[in-house]
Write a protein that holds these residues in place. Structure first.
Motif, PDB file in Angstrom:
ATOM      1  N   GLY A  61       0.793  -1.221   0.000  1.00  0.00           N
ATOM      2  CA  GLY A  61       0.000   0.000   0.000  1.00  0.00           C
ATOM      3  C   GLY A  61       0.819   1.260   0.000  1.00  0.00           C
ATOM      4  O   GLY A  61       0.808   2.037  -0.961  1.00  0.00           O
ATOM      5  N   CYS A  62       1.585   1.487   1.101  1.00  0.00           N
ATOM      6  CA  CYS A  62       2.365   2.738   1.209  1.00  0.00           C
ATOM      7  C   CYS A  62       3.794   2.575   0.728  1.00  0.00           C
ATOM      8  O   CYS A  62       4.563   3.523   0.756  1.00  0.00           O
ATOM      9  CB  CYS A  62       2.349   3.241   2.649  1.00  0.00           C
ATOM     10  SG  CYS A  62       3.302   2.216   3.798  1.00  0.00           S
ATOM     11  N   GLN A  63       4.176   1.344   0.322  1.00  0.00           N
ATOM     12  CA  GLN A  63       5.516   1.044  -0.212  1.00  0.00           C
ATOM     13  C   GLN A  63       6.627   1.150   0.828  1.00  0.00           C
ATOM     14  O   GLN A  63       7.803   1.249   0.488  1.00  0.00           O
ATOM     15  CB  GLN A  63       5.850   1.955  -1.408  1.00  0.00           C
ATOM     16  CG  GLN A  63       4.860   1.889  -2.550  1.00  0.00           C
ATOM     17  CD  GLN A  63       4.747   0.495  -3.143  1.00  0.00           C
ATOM     18  OE1 GLN A  63       5.733  -0.208  -3.246  1.00  0.00           O
ATOM     19  NE2 GLN A  63       3.535   0.108  -3.514  1.00  0.00           N
ATOM     20  N   ALA A  64       6.258   1.129   2.126  1.00  0.00           N
ATOM     21  CA  ALA A  64       7.298   1.064   3.158  1.00  0.00           C
ATOM     22  C   ALA A  64       8.028  -0.268   3.032  1.00  0.00           C
ATOM     23  O   ALA A  64       7.400  -1.299   2.772  1.00  0.00           O
ATOM     24  CB  ALA A  64       6.673   1.197   4.543  1.00  0.00           C
ATOM     25  N   ASN A  65       9.352  -0.255   3.208  1.00  0.00           N
ATOM     26  CA  ASN A  65      10.114  -1.488   3.058  1.00  0.00           C
ATOM     27  C   ASN A  65      11.466  -1.360   3.736  1.00  0.00           C
ATOM     28  O   ASN A  65      11.922  -0.251   4.030  1.00  0.00           O
ATOM     29  CB  ASN A  65      10.308  -1.814   1.574  1.00  0.00           C
ATOM     30  CG  ASN A  65      11.252  -0.845   0.891  1.00  0.00           C
ATOM     31  OD1 ASN A  65      12.432  -1.104   0.747  1.00  0.00           O
ATOM     32  ND2 ASN A  65      10.731   0.309   0.483  1.00  0.00           N
ATOM     33  N   GLY A  66      12.103  -2.501   3.962  1.00  0.00           N
ATOM     34  CA  GLY A  66      13.446  -2.475   4.536  1.00  0.00           C
ATOM     35  C   GLY A  66      13.734  -3.729   5.340  1.00  0.00           C
ATOM     36  O   GLY A  66      13.007  -4.717   5.256  1.00  0.00           O
ATOM     37  N   ASP A 600       2.125   8.614 -10.339  1.00  0.00           N
ATOM     38  CA  ASP A 600       0.805   8.851  -9.758  1.00  0.00           C
ATOM     39  C   ASP A 600       0.704   8.188  -8.381  1.00  0.00           C
ATOM     40  O   ASP A 600      -0.045   7.221  -8.192  1.00  0.00           O
ATOM     41  CB  ASP A 600      -0.274   8.290 -10.695  1.00  0.00           C
ATOM     42  CG  ASP A 600      -1.681   8.675 -10.241  1.00  0.00           C
ATOM     43  OD1 ASP A 600      -1.806   9.695  -9.535  1.00  0.00           O
ATOM     44  OD2 ASP A 600      -2.633   7.939 -10.571  1.00  0.00           O
ATOM     45  N   PRO A 601       1.466   8.697  -7.384  1.00  0.00           N
ATOM     46  CA  PRO A 601       1.425   8.090  -6.047  1.00  0.00           C
ATOM     47  C   PRO A 601       0.096   8.386  -5.343  1.00  0.00           C
ATOM     48  O   PRO A 601      -0.550   9.398  -5.612  1.00  0.00           O
ATOM     49  CB  PRO A 601       2.599   8.753  -5.327  1.00  0.00           C
ATOM     50  CG  PRO A 601       2.765  10.066  -6.016  1.00  0.00           C
ATOM     51  CD  PRO A 601       2.384   9.839  -7.448  1.00  0.00           C
ATOM     52  N   ASN A 602      -0.284   7.509  -4.420  1.00  0.00           N
ATOM     53  CA  ASN A 602      -1.538   7.686  -3.685  1.00  0.00           C
ATOM     54  C   ASN A 602      -1.406   8.667  -2.533  1.00  0.00           C
ATOM     55  O   ASN A 602      -2.409   9.204  -2.055  1.00  0.00           O
ATOM     56  CB  ASN A 602      -2.031   6.332  -3.151  1.00  0.00           C
ATOM     57  CG  ASN A 602      -2.410   5.392  -4.277  1.00  0.00           C
ATOM     58  OD1 ASN A 602      -3.019   5.809  -5.243  1.00  0.00           O
ATOM     59  ND2 ASN A 602      -2.030   4.119  -4.148  1.00  0.00           N
ATOM     60  N   GLU A 606       3.629   7.400   0.360  1.00  0.00           N
ATOM     61  CA  GLU A 606       3.956   6.427  -0.675  1.00  0.00           C
ATOM     62  C   GLU A 606       4.999   6.985  -1.633  1.00  0.00           C
ATOM     63  O   GLU A 606       5.923   6.289  -2.042  1.00  0.00           O
ATOM     64  CB  GLU A 606       2.704   6.020  -1.455  1.00  0.00           C
ATOM     65  CG  GLU A 606       2.987   4.939  -2.497  1.00  0.00           C
ATOM     66  CD  GLU A 606       1.767   4.602  -3.341  1.00  0.00           C
ATOM     67  OE1 GLU A 606       1.578   3.413  -3.611  1.00  0.00           O
ATOM     68  OE2 GLU A 606       1.040   5.535  -3.740  1.00  0.00           O
ATOM     69  N   SER A 607       4.887   8.264  -1.982  1.00  0.00           N
ATOM     70  CA  SER A 607       5.842   8.895  -2.886  1.00  0.00           C
ATOM     71  C   SER A 607       7.253   8.869  -2.290  1.00  0.00           C
ATOM     72  O   SER A 607       8.226   8.553  -2.972  1.00  0.00           O
ATOM     73  CB  SER A 607       5.424  10.335  -3.173  1.00  0.00           C
ATOM     74  OG  SER A 607       6.382  10.979  -3.977  1.00  0.00           O
ATOM     75  N   ARG A 608       7.339   9.181  -0.994  1.00  0.00           N
ATOM     76  CA  ARG A 608       8.652   9.180  -0.330  1.00  0.00           C
ATOM     77  C   ARG A 608       9.261   7.776  -0.336  1.00  0.00           C
ATOM     78  O   ARG A 608      10.440   7.586  -0.633  1.00  0.00           O
ATOM     79  CB  ARG A 608       8.504   9.675   1.105  1.00  0.00           C
ATOM     80  CG  ARG A 608       9.838   9.876   1.832  1.00  0.00           C
ATOM     81  CD  ARG A 608       9.653   9.955   3.322  1.00  0.00           C
ATOM     82  NE  ARG A 608       9.285   8.645   3.863  1.00  0.00           N
ATOM     83  CZ  ARG A 608       9.052   8.403   5.155  1.00  0.00           C
ATOM     84  NH1 ARG A 608       9.118   9.385   6.021  1.00  0.00           N
ATOM     85  NH2 ARG A 608       8.724   7.186   5.568  1.00  0.00           N
ATOM     86  N   ARG A 611      10.380   6.729  -3.853  1.00  0.00           N
ATOM     87  CA  ARG A 611      11.608   7.399  -4.283  1.00  0.00           C
ATOM     88  C   ARG A 611      12.834   6.805  -3.580  1.00  0.00           C
ATOM     89  O   ARG A 611      13.895   6.644  -4.195  1.00  0.00           O
ATOM     90  CB  ARG A 611      11.511   8.905  -3.992  1.00  0.00           C
ATOM     91  CG  ARG A 611      12.526   9.740  -4.741  1.00  0.00           C
ATOM     92  CD  ARG A 611      12.151  11.203  -4.720  1.00  0.00           C
ATOM     93  NE  ARG A 611      10.912  11.453  -5.416  1.00  0.00           N
ATOM     94  CZ  ARG A 611      10.787  11.498  -6.744  1.00  0.00           C
ATOM     95  NH1 ARG A 611      11.846  11.308  -7.503  1.00  0.00           N
ATOM     96  NH2 ARG A 611       9.622  11.737  -7.295  1.00  0.00           N
ATOM     97  N   GLN A 612      12.677   6.471  -2.306  1.00  0.00           N
ATOM     98  CA  GLN A 612      13.780   5.851  -1.564  1.00  0.00           C
ATOM     99  C   GLN A 612      14.136   4.498  -2.179  1.00  0.00           C
ATOM    100  O   GLN A 612      15.313   4.180  -2.376  1.00  0.00           O
ATOM    101  CB  GLN A 612      13.368   5.666  -0.107  1.00  0.00           C
ATOM    102  CG  GLN A 612      14.435   4.991   0.752  1.00  0.00           C
ATOM    103  CD  GLN A 612      13.949   4.747   2.180  1.00  0.00           C
ATOM    104  OE1 GLN A 612      13.128   5.486   2.691  1.00  0.00           O
ATOM    105  NE2 GLN A 612      14.451   3.708   2.800  1.00  0.00           N
ATOM    106  N   GLN A 613      13.107   3.707  -2.522  1.00  0.00           N
ATOM    107  CA  GLN A 613      13.358   2.409  -3.149  1.00  0.00           C
ATOM    108  C   GLN A 613      14.039   2.558  -4.495  1.00  0.00           C
ATOM    109  O   GLN A 613      14.952   1.796  -4.841  1.00  0.00           O
ATOM    110  CB  GLN A 613      12.036   1.663  -3.348  1.00  0.00           C
ATOM    111  CG  GLN A 613      11.426   1.118  -2.073  1.00  0.00           C
ATOM    112  CD  GLN A 613      10.123   0.412  -2.377  1.00  0.00           C
ATOM    113  OE1 GLN A 613      10.123  -0.691  -2.904  1.00  0.00           O
ATOM    114  NE2 GLN A 613       9.020   1.056  -2.071  1.00  0.00           N
ATOM    115  N   LEU A 614      13.588   3.551  -5.268  1.00  0.00           N
ATOM    116  CA  LEU A 614      14.162   3.752  -6.597  1.00  0.00           C
ATOM    117  C   LEU A 614      15.634   4.132  -6.500  1.00  0.00           C
ATOM    118  O   LEU A 614      16.466   3.656  -7.284  1.00  0.00           O
ATOM    119  CB  LEU A 614      13.378   4.829  -7.349  1.00  0.00           C
ATOM    120  CG  LEU A 614      13.813   5.078  -8.804  1.00  0.00           C
ATOM    121  CD1 LEU A 614      13.686   3.805  -9.632  1.00  0.00           C
ATOM    122  CD2 LEU A 614      12.995   6.198  -9.427  1.00  0.00           C
ATOM    123  N   ASN A 615      15.972   4.988  -5.521  1.00  0.00           N
ATOM    124  CA  ASN A 615      17.373   5.373  -5.341  1.00  0.00           C
ATOM    125  C   ASN A 615      18.239   4.165  -5.005  1.00  0.00           C
ATOM    126  O   ASN A 615      19.330   3.988  -5.550  1.00  0.00           O
ATOM    127  CB  ASN A 615      17.487   6.420  -4.223  1.00  0.00           C
ATOM    128  CG  ASN A 615      16.934   7.774  -4.643  1.00  0.00           C
ATOM    129  OD1 ASN A 615      16.833   8.065  -5.830  1.00  0.00           O
ATOM    130  ND2 ASN A 615      16.560   8.596  -3.678  1.00  0.00           N
TER     131      ASN A 615
END
Length: 627
Positions: A61-66, A600-602, A606-608, A611-615
């Motif tokens: 959902g919010c793309q939190a990960n780690g 198109d982030p929700n 989620e955008s943050r 972007r962290q994952q993409l980096n």
């Protein structure tokens, strides 16, 4: 507090992320993962997944990960060091002390003697001017007649035989000794002749800081009289049974050994006369020198931005290769290669090569290294074996074959899978059932050493079966009409599906893609099916393929078309190629869908996270491209 990466890795290895997160989030096992409601945003249906094998969490959902560290930092809003202290106490792995290094690296320098006039030496009188005469008109003793101590009214006169002792630093001392040995080289014709005979130029000698240790048994004590204690701590000065001190390295050419930061930490000494045994002597282990954790040439290779890494036998091999423009050669320091050495190289590049002599001793060393390396071959790592012709080292082989031919031979070094097959079949009749059976039995012993969570053991078993002629691989049955569709574009998603059908165990590379692939895509359906059935896959590669095809029968026509267009069996003929291809497609698709989601982030959260994952992903892809 600076915490070394290997300490962080150890703590993460001992931390069960499912247990840790399960204390904060109610988790339920769903296929390959554990899922629950995300603690970082409000939701009613679970989209938070925890992967025990990867020690990783991800919210769809919010793309939190780690990893476990990131989870505790974010959930409790704590800093890195505080979290590491907690995990350290839980796992029993001690964190480094702030002042520990400075204490263990110091030694007491001996006091410097200051010349003092002898008490019996004649004192030269001070000559008064000839025209002046000393006149005394009173009794000099009257001033002190009633005084017990005539000198009590004066400040005591202090004499010093020694300057106060100082603290020395072992790294500084080693650097000074290295410079001393360098300065001795021009004084020795035999040492210079040795390097000339080995074909080394002046620039090479300077680059590697080569030197010479004089014949004198106490040359270091004479050169560094204040630092004897430090030299003994380093093992460069020894004490005989009779109590006499002597230098470890004498009448030898010197190879300074540098650590990953470029600091001199020890020395190797080579005898000028081949009759002298041992031919090579290395500094003993000390507070700054640990042979099992160092590789000669690693610092120099990194300094020259080496991409390909080759482990060879000795110092001169490393130096000769560097002089010929082949950077990245390293050697162990008089010890057999071990797990630590290989891990050091795998941190430089996921693909490394090890050189061996072609004789019986070389074969024995290769087998030993193979058994050490197999447990380290996590998915994405690749090991090659470069077998040298008998009686040749890399230096002599370059001189015989020429640099271009040497590089060609190096590039053609067999992959681990090919080397293992040749090694296990060299003394077996693989045309007979008995011979094949013996080979497979020995292979099973080796594959048991491979990581259980990876896919390489399954790929290796399947590769052997194909080479030995076991079974027949699945091929799609298509009508002639279907095979005429030449204009259909083959997408990266299609290659990913083909890999998953042909090598189902490579799903572990693709499972995190489930968080990004749109639900209507065929790849999304395949990944969800594999997530449910993965733990039930048969160990046999061919049976696993049939099992997956049966589970995906709803999409059989699309899959058959993809298998024809991709021709994946040819592209993944070697286990290493299959693993490499899977990793590349998994990373490429993850980057593609991350960029799509970022458009198109929700929410801002989620955008943050995206972007962290993409980096992080971009860095990972960049490192793979460099390697």
């Amino acid at each position: 507090m600076a915490i070394p990466q290997h300490t962080i890795d150890q703590i993460l290895d001992r931390t069960d992320i499912v247990d840790l997160i399960g204390q904060r989030v109610k988790l339920k096992k769903t296929g390959r993962t554990y899922s629950g409601c995300c603690p970082f945003h409000q939701e009613k249906s679970p989209s938070f997944h925890v992967y025990r094998d990867k020690q990783y969490y991800h919210c769809f959902g919010c793309q939190a990960n780690g990893n476990a560290i990131r989870f505790l930092m974010d959930i409790d809003n704590r800093n890195f060091v505080d979290v590491m202290k907690d995990l350290s106490s839980q796992t029993g792995i001690e964190l480094p002390k702030d002042n520990q290094d400075s204490k263990r690296l110091s030694y007491k320098r001996e006091a410097k003697t200051v010349a003092e006039p002898s008490k019996t030496a004649p004192v030269t009188p001070v000559q008064s001017p000839p025209t002046t005469e000393l006149q005394i008109d009173h009794d000099p003793f009257e001033e002190f007649r009633n005084v017990d101590d005539p000198f009590a009214q004066f400040e005591p006169f202090q004499t010093f035989n020694e300057a106060p002792a100082q603290e020395g630093n072992l790294y500084d001392l080693l650097e000074n000794v290295a410079q001393f040995y360098e300065r001795q080289l021009p004084q020795s014709q035999s040492a210079q002749q040795y390097f000339r005979h080995r074909g080394l130029g002046v620039e090479t000698i300077q680059f590697w800081r080569l030197g010479y240790a004089p014949e004198d048994w106490q040359h270091l004590e004479k050169a560094f009289p204040q630092d004897v204690q430090g030299l003994k701590l380093l093992g460069l000065i020894r004490t005989s049974d009779k109590g006499r001190d002597f230098d470890l390295l004498r009448d030898r050419v010197i190879f300074p050994i540098r650590d990953a930061k470029g600091r001199v930490v020890g020395f190797g000494g080579r005898a000028l006369n081949d009759e002298i045994k041992p031919k090579y002597i290395n500094s003993p282990d000390s507070e700054v020198f640990h042979k099992n954790q160092l590789l000669y040439g690693l610092y120099e290779g990194r300094k020259q931005k080496a991409q390909d890494w080759l482990m060879v036998e000795g110092y001169m091999d490393v130096i000769a290769l560097q002089q010929n423009g082949i950077y990245g050669a390293v050697a162990t320091l008089g010890t057999a290669s071990n797990t630590e050495h290989l891990n050091i190289l795998f941190k430089q590049n996921n693909r490394i090569t090890i050189a061996f002599d072609g004789d019986a001793a070389g074969q024995k060393a290769a087998r030993r290294t193979l058994e050490i390396a197999l447990p380290l071959l996590n998915d994405g790592r690749e090991l090659k074996f470069f077998v040298l012709p008998n009686d040749h080292d890399p230096d002599s082989l370059i001189r015989r074959e020429g640099l271009e031919n040497f590089q060609r031979l190096l590039q053609q070094a067999p992959l681990l899978s090919d080397f293992v097959f040749a090694h296990l079949t060299q003394n077996q009749d693989i045309s007979s059932p008995e011979g094949k059976s013996l080979v497979m039995a020995e292979l099973r012993q080796l594959t048991e050493l491979l990581p259980k969570t990876g896919s390489f053991r399954y790929l290796l078993n399947q590769s052997f079966k194909e080479k030995l002629g076991f079974g027949k691989r699945w091929t799609p049955q298509l009508s002639n009409d279907a095979s005429l569709s030449f204009n259909i574009r083959t997408k990266d998603e299609d290659f990913a599906i083909a890999i998953l059908m042909h090598h189902p165990f490579l799903y572990i590379h693709f499972e995190t893609l489930r968080a990004f692939v749109p639900s209507h895509e065929l790849l999304s359906h395949i990944l969800n099916i594999l997530n449910r059935i993965f733990d039930n896959l048969p160990d046999d590669q061919e049976l696993a393929t049939y099992y997956v095809l049966g589970a995906c029968s709803t999409f059989s026509l699309e899959i058959a078309d993809i298998m024809r267009r991709t021709n994946i069996e040819v592209l993944t003929h070697a286990p290493e190629m299959a693993d490499k291809l899977a990793t590349e497609y998994a990373l490429g698709l993850q980057e593609k869908y991350l960029r799509q989601k970022l458009k198109d982030p929700n929410s801002l959260l989620e955008s943050r996270n995206l972007r962290q994952q993409l980096n992080e992903l971009t860095k990972k892809i960049g490192l793979r491209l460099l390697s």
